[in-house]
Design a protein around this motif. Structure first.
Motif, PDB file in Angstrom:
ATOM      1  N   TYR A 268       0.860  -1.000   0.075  1.00 29.37           N
ATOM      2  CA  TYR A 268       0.088   0.051  -0.125  1.00 29.37           C
ATOM      3  C   TYR A 268       0.936   1.408  -0.042  1.00 29.37           C
ATOM      4  N   TRP A 269       2.095   1.117  -0.016  1.00 29.97           N
ATOM      5  CA  TRP A 269       2.951   2.463  -0.288  1.00 29.97           C
ATOM      6  C   TRP A 269       2.556   3.172  -1.407  1.00 29.97           C
ATOM      7  N   PRO A 270       2.113   2.776  -2.678  1.00 32.38           N
ATOM      8  CA  PRO A 270       1.694   3.453  -3.755  1.00 32.38           C
ATOM      9  C   PRO A 270       0.328   4.233  -3.203  1.00 32.38           C
ATOM     10  N   ALA A 271      -0.580   3.391  -2.624  1.00 35.83           N
ATOM     11  CA  ALA A 271      -1.708   4.084  -1.969  1.00 35.83           C
ATOM     12  C   ALA A 271      -1.501   5.320  -1.121  1.00 35.83           C
ATOM     13  N   TYR A 272      -0.584   5.261  -0.259  1.00 34.57           N
ATOM     14  CA  TYR A 272      -0.244   6.232   0.611  1.00 34.57           C
ATOM     15  C   TYR A 272       0.514   7.384   0.034  1.00 34.57           C
ATOM     16  N   VAL A 273       1.475   7.424  -0.928  1.00 36.96           N
ATOM     17  CA  VAL A 273       2.016   8.697  -1.363  1.00 36.96           C
ATOM     18  C   VAL A 273       1.040   9.285  -2.226  1.00 36.96           C
ATOM     19  N   THR A 274       0.332   8.513  -3.044  1.00 42.41           N
ATOM     20  CA  THR A 274      -0.939   8.909  -4.180  1.00 42.41           C
ATOM     21  C   THR A 274      -1.774   9.849  -3.125  1.00 42.41           C
ATOM     22  N   THR A 275      -2.264   9.340  -1.869  1.00 46.84           N
ATOM     23  CA  THR A 275      -3.067  10.223  -0.973  1.00 46.84           C
ATOM     24  C   THR A 275      -2.306  11.276  -0.652  1.00 46.84           C
ATOM     25  N   LEU A 276      -1.298  11.352  -0.177  1.00 52.96           N
ATOM     26  CA  LEU A 276      -0.649  12.520  -0.096  1.00 52.96           C
ATOM     27  C   LEU A 276      -0.715  13.757  -1.173  1.00 52.96           C
ATOM     28  N   ASP A 277      -0.425  13.253  -2.305  1.00 50.93           N
ATOM     29  CA  ASP A 277      -0.584  14.104  -3.437  1.00 50.93           C
ATOM     30  C   ASP A 277      -1.929  14.444  -3.625  1.00 50.93           C
ATOM     31  N   ARG A 278      -2.981  13.595  -3.582  1.00 50.63           N
ATOM     32  CA  ARG A 278      -4.190  13.981  -4.004  1.00 50.63           C
ATOM     33  C   ARG A 278      -4.968  15.114  -2.867  1.00 50.63           C
ATOM     34  N   LEU A 279      -4.506  15.095  -1.803  1.00 48.34           N
ATOM     35  CA  LEU A 279      -5.092  15.972  -0.866  1.00 48.34           C
ATOM     36  C   LEU A 279      -4.501  17.173  -0.634  1.00 48.34           C
ATOM     37  N   LEU A 280      -3.281  17.297  -0.962  1.00 50.16           N
ATOM     38  CA  LEU A 280      -2.470  18.475  -0.891  1.00 50.16           C
ATOM     39  C   LEU A 280      -2.723  19.353  -2.160  1.00 50.16           C
ATOM     40  N   VAL A 281      -2.919  20.749  -1.522  1.00 49.95           N
ATOM     41  CA  VAL A 281      -2.973  21.868  -2.516  1.00 49.95           C
ATOM     42  C   VAL A 281      -1.773  22.050  -3.387  1.00 49.95           C
ATOM     43  N   PRO A 282      -1.717  22.550  -4.569  1.00 50.68           N
ATOM     44  CA  PRO A 282      -0.345  23.002  -5.514  1.00 50.68           C
ATOM     45  C   PRO A 282       0.155  24.048  -4.599  1.00 50.68           C
ATOM     46  N   GLY A 283       1.456  23.855  -4.250  1.00 56.52           N
ATOM     47  CA  GLY A 283       2.264  24.829  -3.558  1.00 56.52           C
ATOM     48  C   GLY A 283       2.109  24.457  -2.050  1.00 56.52           C
ATOM     49  N   GLY A 284       1.525  23.437  -1.634  1.00 55.26           N
ATOM     50  CA  GLY A 284       1.400  22.952  -0.298  1.00 55.26           C
ATOM     51  C   GLY A 284       2.806  22.108   0.048  1.00 55.26           C
ATOM     52  N   ARG A 285       3.024  21.811   1.413  1.00 55.80           N
ATOM     53  CA  ARG A 285       3.947  21.302   2.071  1.00 55.80           C
ATOM     54  C   ARG A 285       3.935  20.210   2.969  1.00 55.80           C
ATOM     55  N   ILE A 286       4.646  19.155   2.854  1.00 59.42           N
ATOM     56  CA  ILE A 286       4.424  17.851   3.706  1.00 59.42           C
ATOM     57  C   ILE A 286       5.608  17.839   4.656  1.00 59.42           C
ATOM     58  N   GLY A 287       5.549  17.590   5.944  1.00 61.29           N
ATOM     59  CA  GLY A 287       6.329  17.091   6.862  1.00 61.29           C
ATOM     60  C   GLY A 287       6.198  15.714   7.225  1.00 61.29           C
ATOM     61  N   LEU A 288       7.160  14.694   7.009  1.00 59.82           N
ATOM     62  CA  LEU A 288       6.862  13.422   7.456  1.00 59.82           C
ATOM     63  C   LEU A 288       8.042  12.682   8.030  1.00 59.82           C
ATOM     64  N   GLN A 289       7.757  11.972   9.036  1.00 60.67           N
ATOM     65  CA  GLN A 289       8.931  11.197   9.768  1.00 60.67           C
ATOM     66  C   GLN A 289       8.792   9.433   9.403  1.00 60.67           C
ATOM     67  N   ALA A 290       9.908   9.082   9.057  1.00 61.07           N
ATOM     68  CA  ALA A 290       9.689   7.456   8.820  1.00 61.07           C
ATOM     69  C   ALA A 290      11.032   6.722   9.550  1.00 61.07           C
ATOM     70  N   ILE A 291      10.696   5.541   9.905  1.00 60.50           N
ATOM     71  CA  ILE A 291      11.762   4.714  10.412  1.00 60.50           C
ATOM     72  C   ILE A 291      12.353   3.886   8.994  1.00 60.50           C
ATOM     73  N   THR A 292      13.588   3.839   8.898  1.00 60.09           N
ATOM     74  CA  THR A 292      14.135   3.329   7.504  1.00 60.09           C
ATOM     75  C   THR A 292      15.095   2.223   8.158  1.00 60.09           C
ATOM     76  N   MET A 293      15.497   1.621   7.038  1.00 56.75           N
ATOM     77  CA  MET A 293      16.293   0.628   7.137  1.00 56.75           C
ATOM     78  C   MET A 293      17.132   0.493   5.839  1.00 56.75           C
ATOM     79  N   PRO A 294      18.340  -0.087   5.696  1.00 59.64           N
ATOM     80  CA  PRO A 294      19.132  -0.176   4.444  1.00 59.64           C
ATOM     81  C   PRO A 294      18.518  -0.898   3.476  1.00 59.64           C
ATOM     82  N   HIS A 295      18.787  -0.134   2.103  1.00 59.70           N
ATOM     83  CA  HIS A 295      17.791  -0.915   1.094  1.00 59.70           C
ATOM     84  C   HIS A 295      18.062  -2.470   0.835  1.00 59.70           C
ATOM     85  N   ASP A 296      19.411  -2.622   0.968  1.00 59.23           N
ATOM     86  CA  ASP A 296      19.590  -4.151   0.607  1.00 59.23           C
ATOM     87  C   ASP A 296      18.974  -5.098   1.538  1.00 59.23           C
ATOM     88  N   ARG A 297      18.832  -4.471   2.840  1.00 58.63           N
ATOM     89  CA  ARG A 297      18.318  -5.543   4.134  1.00 58.63           C
ATOM     90  C   ARG A 297      16.617  -5.511   3.708  1.00 58.63           C
TER      91      ARG A 297
END
Length: 404
Positions: A268-297
């Motif tokens: 559902y990552w595509p649904a999540y980011v497209t939701t951000l895009d859909r709900l934000l007005v042009p010129g709008g901004r997003i602040g997001l915090q995410a736990i990450t891990m190395p790409h290969d892992r």
């Protein structure tokens, strides 16, 4: 699984034993420990490892049987069952393993992962219906539990420390303010928050003069967040809505989301980011915090069912920075303009939480939690701290914009 509040030893007492798998698990564990700065002690007095904090195997038969049945789940279950203990601080024992997790299993054997790793159950896919159940299993445990180890802000995500000795609430408010700054929140901003928590971010946004809609799928969080906001005099500026992010409507000047994407699931990552895009007005901004891990892992473990999934966060999946950037580029018109790492601060945050949890245990236990739950929660917090200390995990703040 049994009721997570009273996760009695009845389930853990059943040890699936395959002599061949237990033998292989012991050989592999001994081989891995040679390169890890820990000392492993057996009841016989035998010691092995590269030297360092002591891991005491109390019941070798059960310990190696659980590892042989499923290492990703069995190691943690062995701690819950008392098959092993830490003579020193638990996170100190786990950190050397976390720092070397990519090389603990020899490369030729890693190719066998797809044959031995348990797969995530379909019942934990984060559909709109399942997501509420997954979240409820963790966040609806008990307000008393979370109040017992969180600070006065009731913030359940990484703080941002300038000094390790700093007050936790001060560090949490610094983190929140940084997210609001990334989103450009100020007087008159219409703000959407995805993932309410217990309302502190919404409160600080309201005090800046923003009009806030905040979404949660936890009924208990909604109730307590509304109560806290009303008591703080911000109830008229914040609407706490019980709604999945995929069902959100409206258009907003800014969007914030703190450590919620981990619960979305890769599907559902595509649904999540497209939701951000859909709900934000042009010129709008997003602040997001995410736990990450190395790409290969992330790529190597994306299909695996782990102890964290079974006992703590069903349906969860950590992203890599690369995976997040790829999703944003592929599915949205958003642009990532800022990024900062707070991994060291998360290690400090988790150590504070674990200390507070253990100190508050007598009061938490009165809410109906048993001693196996205490070991489970202690292991979860120490295991997570070790991941950040060993730099296997990180946490990032992202600032995104939607071009005009």
């Amino acid at each position: 699984m049994t009721d997570i509040r009273t996760s009695s030893l009845s389930e853990l007492a059943v040890v699936r034993h395959s002599p061949a798998r237990a033998w292989a698990a012991e050989r592999l564990f001994r081989l891995s420990a040679r390169g890890v700065p820990v000392t492993v002690t057996l009841p016989s007095g035998e010691r092995f490892g590269a030297g360092g904090p002591e891991l005491r195997i109390e019941r070798p038969h059960a310990f190696f049987s659980r590892l042989g049945a499923d290492a990703k789940i069995g190691f943690g279950e062995s701690y819950l069952a008392g098959d092993w203990s830490a003579e020193d601080d638990l996170a100190d024992v786990l950190t050397p393993f976390a720092a070397r997790i990519a090389t603990l299993v020899p490369a030729p054997l890693q190719a066998l992962r797809r044959f031995v790793d348990a797969r995530k159950p379909a019942s934990e896919r984060n559909t709109v219906v399942n997501a509420r159940g997954n979240i409820s299993r963790h966040y609806d445990l008990s307000d008393e539990l979370f109040a017992g180890f969180l600070d006065e802000t009731m913030t359940y995500s990484s703080a941002w420390f300038e000094r390790e000795t700093e007050d936790l609430a001060v560090a949490q408010r610094r983190k929140i303010d940084a997210i609001l700054d990334l989103a450009g929140v100020r007087e008159g901003t219409s703000l959407l928050e995805i993932g309410t928590g217990w309302g502190e971010l919404a409160l600080r946004a309201a005090r800046r003069g923003a009009l806030v809609t905040t979404l949660t799928i936890s009924a208990e969080q909604q109730t307590l967040a509304r109560k806290r906001l009303a008591e703080a005099g911000a109830g008229d500026r914040v609407e706490v809505v019980l709604r999945d992010y995929r069902e959100a409507v409206g258009r907003y000047d800014a969007i914030v989301s703190v450590e919620m994407i981990e619960a979305v699931g890769e599907e559902y990552w595509p649904a999540y980011v497209t939701t951000l895009d859909r709900l934000l007005v042009p010129g709008g901004r997003i602040g997001l915090q995410a736990i990450t891990m190395p790409h290969d892992r992330m790529l190597a473990t994306r299909r695996s069912y782990t102890w964290i999934h079974k006992y703590i966060f069903p349906g969860g999946q950590l992203m890599s920075v690369e995976a997040f950037e790829q999703a944003v580029r592929r599915y949205t018109g958003l642009r990532i303009r800022e990024r900062r790492s707070l991994g060291e601060s998360y290690a400090h945050t988790l150590r504070r939480w674990r200390t507070r949890f253990l100190d508050a245990w007598p009061q938490i236990a009165e809410a109906g939690f048993d001693d196996t739950f205490r070991r489970m929660w202690e292991f979860y917090l120490a295991y997570s701290e070790a991941g950040f200390r060993g730099e296997y995990l990180d946490v990032h703040q992202f600032g995104l914009v939607k071009p005009h």
